[in-house]
Design a protein around this motif. Structure first.
Motif, PDB file in Angstrom:
ATOM      1  N   ASN A   1      68.049  42.350  23.900  1.00 18.45           N
ATOM      2  CA  ASN A   1      68.676  42.640  22.603  1.00 18.45           C
ATOM      3  C   ASN A   1      68.452  44.100  22.195  1.00 18.45           C
ATOM      4  O   ASN A   1      69.368  44.778  21.721  1.00 18.45           O
ATOM      5  CB  ASN A   1      68.115  41.714  21.520  1.00 18.45           C
ATOM      6  N   VAL A   2      67.217  44.567  22.372  1.00 23.30           N
ATOM      7  CA  VAL A   2      66.903  45.946  22.000  1.00 23.30           C
ATOM      8  C   VAL A   2      67.706  46.921  22.865  1.00 23.30           C
ATOM      9  O   VAL A   2      68.275  47.898  22.363  1.00 23.30           O
ATOM     10  CB  VAL A   2      65.396  46.227  22.136  1.00 23.30           C
ATOM     11  N   ALA A   3      67.763  46.663  24.159  1.00 21.42           N
ATOM     12  CA  ALA A   3      68.519  47.529  25.066  1.00 21.42           C
ATOM     13  C   ALA A   3      69.989  47.578  24.670  1.00 21.42           C
ATOM     14  O   ALA A   3      70.615  48.650  24.660  1.00 21.42           O
ATOM     15  CB  ALA A   3      68.371  47.050  26.503  1.00 21.42           C
ATOM     16  N   ARG A   4      70.543  46.435  24.331  1.00 25.72           N
ATOM     17  CA  ARG A   4      71.952  46.386  23.913  1.00 25.72           C
ATOM     18  C   ARG A   4      72.186  47.233  22.664  1.00 25.72           C
ATOM     19  O   ARG A   4      73.149  48.002  22.595  1.00 25.72           O
ATOM     20  CB  ARG A   4      72.340  44.930  23.629  1.00 25.72           C
ATOM     21  N   ASP A   5      71.283  47.125  21.692  1.00 24.22           N
ATOM     22  CA  ASP A   5      71.481  47.842  20.437  1.00 24.22           C
ATOM     23  C   ASP A   5      71.191  49.336  20.579  1.00 24.22           C
ATOM     24  O   ASP A   5      71.858  50.165  19.961  1.00 24.22           O
ATOM     25  CB  ASP A   5      70.615  47.229  19.339  1.00 24.22           C
ATOM     26  N   LEU A   6      70.206  49.694  21.402  1.00 26.69           N
ATOM     27  CA  LEU A   6      69.910  51.109  21.617  1.00 26.69           C
ATOM     28  C   LEU A   6      71.065  51.822  22.300  1.00 26.69           C
ATOM     29  O   LEU A   6      71.315  53.009  22.052  1.00 26.69           O
ATOM     30  CB  LEU A   6      68.645  51.274  22.457  1.00 26.69           C
ATOM     31  N   THR A   7      71.750  51.131  23.188  1.00 26.86           N
ATOM     32  CA  THR A   7      72.859  51.743  23.914  1.00 26.86           C
ATOM     33  C   THR A   7      74.192  51.502  23.223  1.00 26.86           C
ATOM     34  O   THR A   7      75.241  51.879  23.756  1.00 26.86           O
ATOM     35  CB  THR A   7      72.924  51.206  25.354  1.00 26.86           C
ATOM     36  N   GLY A   8      74.157  50.887  22.046  1.00 26.29           N
ATOM     37  CA  GLY A   8      75.365  50.679  21.260  1.00 26.29           C
ATOM     38  C   GLY A   8      75.806  51.966  20.588  1.00 26.29           C
ATOM     39  O   GLY A   8      75.195  53.023  20.762  1.00 26.29           O
ATOM     40  N   PRO A   9      76.855  51.908  19.782  1.00 30.59           N
ATOM     41  CA  PRO A   9      77.441  53.125  19.212  1.00 30.59           C
ATOM     42  C   PRO A   9      76.524  53.898  18.276  1.00 30.59           C
ATOM     43  O   PRO A   9      76.679  55.110  18.131  1.00 30.59           O
ATOM     44  CB  PRO A   9      78.675  52.599  18.472  1.00 30.59           C
ATOM     45  N   ASP A  10      75.547  53.222  17.648  1.00 29.67           N
ATOM     46  CA  ASP A  10      74.699  53.905  16.655  1.00 29.67           C
ATOM     47  C   ASP A  10      73.241  54.028  17.077  1.00 29.67           C
ATOM     48  O   ASP A  10      72.445  54.645  16.368  1.00 29.67           O
ATOM     49  CB  ASP A  10      74.760  53.156  15.315  1.00 29.67           C
ATOM     50  N   GLY A  11      72.874  53.450  18.221  1.00 32.79           N
ATOM     51  CA  GLY A  11      71.464  53.397  18.602  1.00 32.79           C
ATOM     52  C   GLY A  11      70.809  54.756  18.739  1.00 32.79           C
ATOM     53  O   GLY A  11      69.735  55.000  18.176  1.00 32.79           O
ATOM     54  N   LEU A  12      71.424  55.666  19.491  1.00 29.57           N
ATOM     55  CA  LEU A  12      70.834  56.982  19.703  1.00 29.57           C
ATOM     56  C   LEU A  12      70.730  57.746  18.391  1.00 29.57           C
ATOM     57  O   LEU A  12      69.719  58.409  18.125  1.00 29.57           O
ATOM     58  CB  LEU A  12      71.668  57.768  20.710  1.00 29.57           C
ATOM     59  N   ALA A  13      71.753  57.665  17.563  1.00 28.72           N
ATOM     60  CA  ALA A  13      71.729  58.391  16.286  1.00 28.72           C
ATOM     61  C   ALA A  13      70.582  57.918  15.408  1.00 28.72           C
ATOM     62  O   ALA A  13      69.896  58.730  14.775  1.00 28.72           O
ATOM     63  CB  ALA A  13      73.064  58.205  15.564  1.00 28.72           C
ATOM     64  N   VAL A  14      70.346  56.610  15.361  1.00 28.48           N
ATOM     65  CA  VAL A  14      69.281  56.083  14.511  1.00 28.48           C
ATOM     66  C   VAL A  14      67.908  56.479  15.064  1.00 28.48           C
ATOM     67  O   VAL A  14      66.993  56.832  14.298  1.00 28.48           O
ATOM     68  CB  VAL A  14      69.402  54.556  14.363  1.00 28.48           C
TER      69      VAL A  14
END
Length: 210
Positions: free
Chosen positions: A94-107
């Motif tokens: 789940n964390v990997a999916r969200d980190l590589t999602g559209p906003d993960g890096l920005a956050v």
């Protein structure tokens, strides 16, 4: 004949404005980086009045702290599969999916930047980290209640979360399912347990996995 009142939509206008402002702030972080935009820029991007942002959040730092905390609390849900190993694998995925999602890096970049944004920024960063820790601890406490022997929360950070954060922040390789599974394997490996036993872990407790 009774007058019919208009039906309220869940969330309503306030929720739509908040979502628009959050997305505008996140996009600006990704495009320009922290410190290179103003409340006025966010307002323009979100097509709202800047007074609305000041009235609701007060400062840009408070808004950005809300962005980071909202992202954290609405992503990477904590699983409850009935077993520690599967909980860890599902959580890591789940964390990997969200980190590589559209906003993960920005956050992630935002949380780092907040550390140097004065007292308000440090408070926001600490709140973000505390919430991540609270999420993890809930999962580990459930495992302990089931009679399992979970690692410390800092062990999960060191073996799973930190390597994923580094990969995403520095573009040091993709977070493939195989890579994420390997991180969990290393946490659960006897050698990792032995290291935690020798050092007492981050909290001074010895950790043993069955």
């Amino acid at each position: 004949m009774l007058e019919q009142r208009p039906t309220r939509r869940p969330g309503g206008r306030s929720a739509r404005i908040r979502a628009a402002v959050h997305q505008a702030a996140t996009d600006l972080i990704a495009e320009r980086g922290y410190g290179h935009f103003t409340v006025g820029d966010v307002a323009t991007r979100a097509t709202v009045a800047d007074t609305s942002i000041y009235r609701r959040w007060g400062t840009l730092e408070a808004l950005l702290a809300d962005v980071a905390m909202t992202w954290l609390t609405t992503t990477s849900p904590i699983p409850d599969t009935g077993g520690l190993e599967q909980d860890l694998r599902t959580y890591a995925a789940n964390v990997a999916r969200d980190l590589t999602g559209p906003d993960g890096l920005a956050v992630l970049r935002l949380v780092i930047a907040l550390s140097s944004a004065g007292e308000a920024g440090v408070r926001a960063r600490d709140a973000f980290l505390a919430e991540r820790g609270r999420q993890l601890q809930g999962m580990l406490d459930r495992a302990r209640d089931r009679g399992e022997h979970p690692p410390d929360g800092m062990d999960v950070l060191d073996h799973i979360l930190a390597p994923m954060y580094i990969r995403v922040l520095f573009g040091a390789g993709p977070l493939t399912p195989a890579c994420v599974d390997t991180l969990v394997d290393r946490l659960l490996a006897p050698s990792a347990v032995a290291r935690g036993t020798r050092t007492g872990g981050a909290t001074g407790r010895k950790t043993e996995l069955a």
